[in-house]
Write a protein that holds these residues in place. Structure first.
Motif, PDB file in Angstrom:
ATOM      1  N   ALA B  36       0.858  -1.224  -0.006  1.00 12.30           N
ATOM      2  CA  ALA B  36      -0.004  -0.013  -0.293  1.00 12.30           C
ATOM      3  C   ALA B  36       1.017   1.339   0.055  1.00 12.30           C
ATOM      4  O   ALA B  36       1.958   1.341   0.710  1.00 12.30           O
ATOM      5  CB  ALA B  36      -0.959  -0.051   1.081  1.00 12.30           C
ATOM      6  N   HIS B  99      -0.283   1.335   6.460  1.00 12.13           N
ATOM      7  CA  HIS B  99      -1.412   1.491   5.754  1.00 12.13           C
ATOM      8  C   HIS B  99      -2.161  -0.008   5.742  1.00 12.13           C
ATOM      9  O   HIS B  99      -3.683   0.195   6.173  1.00 12.13           O
ATOM     10  CB  HIS B  99      -1.413   1.912   4.358  1.00 12.13           C
ATOM     11  CG  HIS B  99      -2.634   2.427   3.943  1.00 12.13           C
ATOM     12  ND1 HIS B  99      -3.371   3.471   4.627  1.00 12.13           N
ATOM     13  CD2 HIS B  99      -3.496   2.162   2.975  1.00 12.13           C
ATOM     14  CE1 HIS B  99      -4.490   3.960   3.816  1.00 12.13           C
ATOM     15  NE2 HIS B  99      -4.280   3.058   2.675  1.00 12.13           N
ATOM     16  N   CYS B 100      -1.852  -0.790   5.146  1.00 14.14           N
ATOM     17  CA  CYS B 100      -2.683  -2.295   4.702  1.00 14.14           C
ATOM     18  C   CYS B 100      -1.551  -3.490   5.521  1.00 14.14           C
ATOM     19  O   CYS B 100      -1.179  -4.346   4.542  1.00 14.14           O
ATOM     20  CB  CYS B 100      -3.102  -2.498   3.692  1.00 14.14           C
ATOM     21  SG  CYS B 100      -4.096  -1.106   2.907  1.00 14.14           S
ATOM     22  N   ALA B 102      -1.468  -6.190   7.048  1.00 10.18           N
ATOM     23  CA  ALA B 102      -1.988  -7.645   6.663  1.00 10.18           C
ATOM     24  C   ALA B 102      -1.533  -7.981   5.280  1.00 10.18           C
ATOM     25  O   ALA B 102      -1.226  -9.008   4.460  1.00 10.18           O
ATOM     26  CB  ALA B 102      -3.213  -8.106   7.386  1.00 10.18           C
ATOM     27  N   ASP B 104      -0.202  -6.271   2.740  1.00  9.09           N
ATOM     28  CA  ASP B 104       0.870  -6.269   2.468  1.00  9.09           C
ATOM     29  C   ASP B 104       1.952  -7.254   2.458  1.00  9.09           C
ATOM     30  O   ASP B 104       2.622  -7.873   1.553  1.00  9.09           O
ATOM     31  CB  ASP B 104       1.798  -4.975   3.089  1.00  9.09           C
ATOM     32  CG  ASP B 104       1.329  -3.616   2.427  1.00  9.09           C
ATOM     33  OD1 ASP B 104       0.680  -3.308   1.841  1.00  9.09           O
ATOM     34  OD2 ASP B 104       1.656  -2.583   2.942  1.00  9.09           O
TER      35      ASP B 104
END
Lengths: 180, 180
Positions: B36, B99-100, B102, B104
Motif C-alpha cells: 500500500a 496502511h494495510c 496484513a 502487504d
C-alpha cells in the motif's frame, strides 16, 4: 516466472475491452490462491458494466469528507476516477468473520495481478472500497453488482490494457535478515 | 505460469537444506510484491538456524492454553512442530500502523510461495505467529532472529523440499460473479 518482476501498478488504461476468456482466466488464477483453513469463501465480482462502475465511482466520491473532496478538486479540477477508467474492476470480498479475511483476499489479488501480467494485461490494486464498503450508497451499488450484503470488500483489481510496457524490477528495498 | 496451479500447502519436508541462492531468490520475489502506497516497509526474516527455530516452536507451544495443549497431546501424543520441521521459516513482518499491513505481508508471502514452486521447493503458510507474536517468550526469540520489536508478524512461510509432486488445480470453488 518473469511476471513477478514485471507486475506494476498501472493507473492509465486504453479504451479497449478485456476479452471474456482472459477475464475468466485472471479470476480463476485468483481462486487458486491459498486461504486460511482452505475455506475458499471469497467471492470475485467483476464489474464490466460501465454504468455500474460509474455509479460505484460516484458513490465513493460522495462518501468522502467534503474537506478531502475539496483538496482533490483543488489539485485535479474534477472528481477523479477511483478505478482509473479501467474497463473491468474485480472486487474481492469475503465474510469478515472468516479466519484471515484481509490476507485471503490479498493473495487472491496478487494471483490475479500476476496472471493478468502473463496475459498482457495491466492491473492496479484498488483500496478505496475497503474502508468505505459499508457506506449505504456504496453498499447499494455493490449489491447491484452482486456482492453479498454479508461480505466486506478487502480489495479490488483494476484490469485493462496499458499502452506502456512495464519495466522489470527484480528486487525492492524491503529489509532482508537471515538468521543462520 | 503453471506455478499458480501447482502451489500447494505442504506439511512434510525432506531433511535437506535449501540452497542459499534459492532462498535469496524466493525472498527477493517476495519483495517484488506490491504494498500500500508502495511503502516497502516489510522485513523478511529467514530462520535457518535449527536452535532458534526449535526455540520459536517451543515458545509457541508454551503460549497456548493448557486445555488446547491437552487436546493436541491427546491427538498426537506430543508437542507438534508448528513449522512442520521445514528447514527454513521466513517470517514477514511490518509496522502495525502501516496502511494495510496484513495485505502487504500476504502478497509478499504469495509471491514467495509461487517463486518457491518454480524452484522445485515446497511451502506452507504459517499463521501461528500472527496472534502470538507479542507474547514475551515468542518476542524474545523473534528478537534473537532479528525481527524488530516494533514489527508485528503477519505470516510466515515454511520452506523446504517435499518428496511428493504436487497436483495441478486450475480453479477452486470460490464464487465468481460477472456484472455485465
Amino acid at each position: 516466472m518473469e511476471e513477478l518482476y514485471l507486475r506494476r501498478s498501472v493507473r492509465a488504461y486504453l479504451d479497449k475491452p478485456v476479452e471474456r476468456e482472459k477475464l475468466i482466466d485472471v479470476i480463476k488464477a485468483g481462486t487458486c490462491a491459498p486461504s486460511a483453513m482452505n475455506n475458499n469463501e471469497r467471492q470475485f465480482t467483476a464489474i464490466v458494466n460501465k454504468d455500474v462502475k460509474a455509479q460505484l465511482c460516484k458513490a465513493v466520491w460522495d462518501t468522502l469528507d467534503k474537506s478531502f473532496r475539496d483538496r482533490i478538486l483543488g489539485r485535479t479540477g474534477g472528481a477523479p476516477s477511483f478505478f482509473y477508467d479501467a474497463p473491468v474492476l474485480i472486487i474481492v470480498s469475503t465474510a469478515p468473520n472468516s479466519h484471515c479475511p484481509a490476507a485471503d483476499c490479498a493473495v487472491a489479488l496478487e494471483n490475479m495481478f500476476l496472471k493478468a501480467t502473463e496475459l498482457g494485461l495491466a492491473t492496479c490494486w484498488i483500496n478505496q472500497l475497503v474502508s468505505t464498503c459499508d457506506s449505504p450508497a456504496i453498499r447499494e451499488v455493490l449489491g447491484k453488482a452482486g456482492v453479498p450484503a454479508s461480505h466486506k470488500v478487502y480489495g479490488a483489481c483494476a484490469l485493462g490494457y496499458s499502452d506502456t510496457p512495464s519495466k522489470k524490477i527484480t528486487e525492492k528495498e524491503n529489509k532482508i535478515v537471515i538468521c543462520d
